[in-house]
Design an enzyme around this catalytic site. Structure first.
Site, PDB file in Angstrom:
ATOM      1  N   HIS A 226      75.443  56.141  50.701  1.00  0.00           N
ATOM      2  CA  HIS A 226      74.772  54.833  50.831  1.00  0.00           C
ATOM      3  C   HIS A 226      74.627  54.272  49.413  1.00  0.00           C
ATOM      4  O   HIS A 226      75.595  54.193  48.666  1.00  0.00           O
ATOM      5  CB  HIS A 226      73.453  55.065  51.583  1.00  0.00           C
ATOM      6  N   HIS A 265      83.756  51.309  54.561  1.00  0.00           N
ATOM      7  CA  HIS A 265      82.488  50.844  55.113  1.00  0.00           C
ATOM      8  C   HIS A 265      82.516  50.968  56.623  1.00  0.00           C
ATOM      9  O   HIS A 265      83.550  50.722  57.241  1.00  0.00           O
ATOM     10  CB  HIS A 265      82.215  49.384  54.714  1.00  0.00           C
ATOM     11  N   ASP A 316      79.191  48.662  46.369  1.00  0.00           N
ATOM     12  CA  ASP A 316      78.854  49.539  45.248  1.00  0.00           C
ATOM     13  C   ASP A 316      79.952  49.643  44.189  1.00  0.00           C
ATOM     14  O   ASP A 316      79.688  50.099  43.074  1.00  0.00           O
ATOM     15  CB  ASP A 316      78.522  50.946  45.767  1.00  0.00           C
TER      16      ASP A 316
HETATM   17  N1  COA Z   1      87.637  57.557  50.420  1.00  0.00           N
HETATM   18  C1  COA Z   1      88.638  58.105  51.120  1.00  0.00           C
HETATM   19  N2  COA Z   1      88.758  58.019  52.448  1.00  0.00           N
HETATM   20  C2  COA Z   1      87.799  57.334  53.102  1.00  0.00           C
HETATM   21  C3  COA Z   1      86.734  56.719  52.439  1.00  0.00           C
HETATM   22  C4  COA Z   1      86.672  56.850  51.049  1.00  0.00           C
HETATM   23  N3  COA Z   1      85.685  56.300  50.339  1.00  0.00           N
HETATM   24  N4  COA Z   1      85.940  56.114  53.334  1.00  0.00           N
HETATM   25  C5  COA Z   1      86.483  56.324  54.527  1.00  0.00           C
HETATM   26  N5  COA Z   1      87.608  57.048  54.383  1.00  0.00           N
HETATM   27  C6  COA Z   1      88.517  57.483  55.450  1.00  0.00           C
HETATM   28  C7  COA Z   1      88.053  58.784  56.075  1.00  0.00           C
HETATM   29  O1  COA Z   1      88.586  59.895  55.432  1.00  0.00           O
HETATM   30  C8  COA Z   1      88.567  58.609  57.468  1.00  0.00           C
HETATM   31  O2  COA Z   1      89.956  58.850  57.460  1.00  0.00           O
HETATM   32  P1  COA Z   1      90.668  59.642  58.636  1.00  0.00           P
HETATM   33  O3  COA Z   1      90.427  58.801  59.860  1.00  0.00           O
HETATM   34  O4  COA Z   1      92.067  59.708  58.180  1.00  0.00           O
HETATM   35  O5  COA Z   1      89.959  60.963  58.691  1.00  0.00           O
HETATM   36  C9  COA Z   1      88.373  57.140  57.751  1.00  0.00           C
HETATM   37  O6  COA Z   1      88.433  56.488  56.494  1.00  0.00           O
HETATM   38  C10 COA Z   1      87.069  56.798  58.444  1.00  0.00           C
HETATM   39  O7  COA Z   1      86.007  57.388  57.696  1.00  0.00           O
HETATM   40  P2  COA Z   1      84.578  57.713  58.296  1.00  0.00           P
HETATM   41  O8  COA Z   1      83.917  58.751  57.459  1.00  0.00           O
HETATM   42  O9  COA Z   1      84.673  57.985  59.774  1.00  0.00           O
HETATM   43  O10 COA Z   1      83.841  56.340  58.117  1.00  0.00           O
HETATM   44  P3  COA Z   1      82.300  56.130  58.208  1.00  0.00           P
HETATM   45  O11 COA Z   1      82.082  54.798  58.795  1.00  0.00           O
HETATM   46  O12 COA Z   1      81.610  57.266  58.860  1.00  0.00           O
HETATM   47  O13 COA Z   1      81.837  56.183  56.677  1.00  0.00           O
HETATM   48  C11 COA Z   1      81.265  55.549  54.506  1.00  0.00           C
HETATM   49  C12 COA Z   1      81.496  55.061  55.938  1.00  0.00           C
HETATM   50  C13 COA Z   1      80.715  54.373  53.719  1.00  0.00           C
HETATM   51  C14 COA Z   1      80.207  56.641  54.511  1.00  0.00           C
HETATM   52  C15 COA Z   1      82.590  56.046  53.904  1.00  0.00           C
HETATM   53  O14 COA Z   1      83.515  54.994  53.848  1.00  0.00           O
HETATM   54  C16 COA Z   1      82.415  56.704  52.544  1.00  0.00           C
HETATM   55  O15 COA Z   1      82.110  57.899  52.457  1.00  0.00           O
HETATM   56  N6  COA Z   1      82.561  55.901  51.425  1.00  0.00           N
HETATM   57  C17 COA Z   1      82.337  56.439  50.111  1.00  0.00           C
HETATM   58  C18 COA Z   1      80.866  56.357  49.763  1.00  0.00           C
HETATM   59  C19 COA Z   1      80.423  54.922  49.533  1.00  0.00           C
HETATM   60  O16 COA Z   1      81.058  54.174  48.821  1.00  0.00           O
HETATM   61  N7  COA Z   1      79.283  54.579  50.126  1.00  0.00           N
HETATM   62  C20 COA Z   1      78.699  53.271  49.977  1.00  0.00           C
HETATM   63  C21 COA Z   1      78.772  52.495  51.260  1.00  0.00           C
HETATM   64  S1  COA Z   1      78.208  50.833  51.038  1.00  0.00           S
END
Ligand code: COA
Length: 380
Positions: A226, A265, A316
């Site tokens: 987050h 996201h 971010d």
């Molecule tokens: N880097 C690499 N791969 C990513 C990614 C990232 N930052 N964010 C998502 N993905 C990929 C996942 O590996 C997954 O791939 P797959 O389907 O091949 O396994 C797919 O995208 C979906 O990811 P998922 O974890 O199910 O999405 P989510 O909605 O649960 O997670 C976040 C959302 C924000 C937690 C996630 O994008 C993330 O961890 N981002 C990095 C942290 C971040 O920047 N957070 C701030 C958010 S405002």
């Protein structure tokens, strides 16, 4: 077994589950749009100061000049801390994460708030103004104490954002610094039912008060999935060090299944509209601050991640370089996000209070049954 028949498939991460109705903000993830109380943030960016957006979220409308002047004065007047909380910040361990100090100090403020224990609309509004103003003062006080400098009191003649920079750096901020911080705070002010906002609403749904809910929200925002992602973005930029090393770094991270901080996201299937504004500021400010290399690395990362994973930067990613160019140390980035989002959390807290029902979902029990109890002395 009857339990198996009744079992519903849980929605992992509550994706797509509607847990509240709100008139505060709408995230249109398909079209990459964000609205505050009906206003497109693209329309608000660079045209409103942070206090105007806070007023919009708390009272449902943008203020006129007189309302803005009054609201600003009320907020600035609350930018001071009880001595006990000031002392608590001074005594915090020098290497404690600033988000931990912020959360702890905010919790302590709940003990000294004159409206502590009252949950009426009027009391909540008084607490709201104090909490928002005091979050700013906790962060600036911590920074001043840790850098061995005297605490600076707020100046009535300055705006909220200008005061934050003034209390942080001890000098009147430049116009560009003020206006960029206003926009950064505005862009982070609210975002539907984000994890921290859900935490705040779930907390007040038990009729716990404003301070408890903000503590819950701060605890949630701190995590790197987050709000904590912005600090991690800067650590990544520093680790990469030069644009020529981006490809190897990103390819290596993705090949080993690591996440790239500041990307992806839950809601946006296209570009996050906030990132569009922040990219523009990042380019401009990094040039002025001699941090062009950080902007260049960021751009290369964006290009590579979009190419390999098809995902976009979130709020971010470019907020990291914008904050760095404003002279804010990376350990404090999530505190700035907290300051901005406190406006949204409070708006949601007040909305929840107006039409409250305890938030209490359920879970599937997947443990065992019919275990034979063994008295303590006989257990091995
Ligand atoms: N880097 C690499 N791969 C990513 C990614 C990232 N930052 N964010 C998502 N993905 C990929 C996942 O590996 C997954 O791939 P797959 O389907 O091949 O396994 C797919 O995208 C979906 O990811 P998922 O974890 O199910 O999405 P989510 O909605 O649960 O997670 C976040 C959302 C924000 C937690 C996630 O994008 C993330 O961890 N981002 C990095 C942290 C971040 O920047 N957070 C701030 C958010 S405002």
């Amino acid at each position: 077994m009857v339990f198996g028949k009744k079992r519903k498939t849980p929605v992992r991460g509550l994706e797509g589950v509607v847990a509240a109705e709100t008139s505060l903000s709408f995230v249109d993830g398909q079209n990459g749009k964000l609205y505050y109380c009906g206003y497109d943030i693209d329309e608000l960016a660079e045209k409103v100061c942070y206090e105007e957006v806070v007023h919009l979220l708390w009272f449902g409308e943008l203020p006129d000049q007189e309302q803005l002047d009054d609201f600003r004065s009320e907020l600035i007047a609350e930018m001071r801390l009880p001595n006990q909380v000031d002392e608590l910040i001074r005594r915090s361990p020098p290497n404690a994460n600033p988000m931990v100090v912020l959360r702890t100090a905010l919790s302590a403020l709940g003990m000294y708030d004159p409206d502590g224990g009252k949950n009426s609309e009027a009391a909540n509004l008084r607490k709201a103004k104090r909490v928002l103003a005091q979050v700013a003062t906790i962060v600036t006080s911590l920074y001043r104490i840790r850098t061995g400098r005297p605490i600076v009191s707020a100046d009535k003649s300055m705006s909220f954002a200008a005061n934050f920079l003034y209390m942080l750096n001890g000098r009147t901020p430049k116009k560009i610094e003020r206006s960029v911080l206003d926009t950064v705070l505005m862009l982070h002010a609210d975002h539907g039912l984000a994890a921290s906002t859900f935490a705040a609403r779930a907390t007040v749904s038990t009729l716990a008060g404003v301070h408890s809910a903000i503590c819950a929200a701060l605890a949630s925002l701190k995590g790197p999935l987050h709000g904590g992602a912005n600090t991690k973005v800067m650590e990544m930029l520093e680790q990469i060090g030069g644009a020529e090393r981006v490809k190897a770094y990103i390819d290596g991270m993705l090949a080993s299944g690591e996440r790239i901080m500041g990307f992806g996201h839950r809601m946006y299937k296209t570009e996050d509209p906030r990132s569009h504004h922040l990219r523009k500021y990042s380019e401009k400010l990094c040039r002025h601050a001699g941090l062009e290399h950080l902007f260049e690395i960021s751009q290369q990362i964006e290009e590579r991640v979009r190419k390999l994973k098809g995902i976009y930067p979130n709020v971010d990613f470019y907020s990291a370089t914008v904050q760095a160019a404003l002279g804010i140390p990376k350990e404090y980035f999530t505190c700035i996000f907290s300051l901005a989002r406190t406006a949204g959390w409070i708006a949601h807290i007040m909305e929840q209070f107006r039409d409250n029902r305890l938030i209490r979902p359920t879970s599937n029990y997947i443990g065992g049954f019919d275990k034979k109890f063994v008295p303590l002395k006989k257990r091995q």
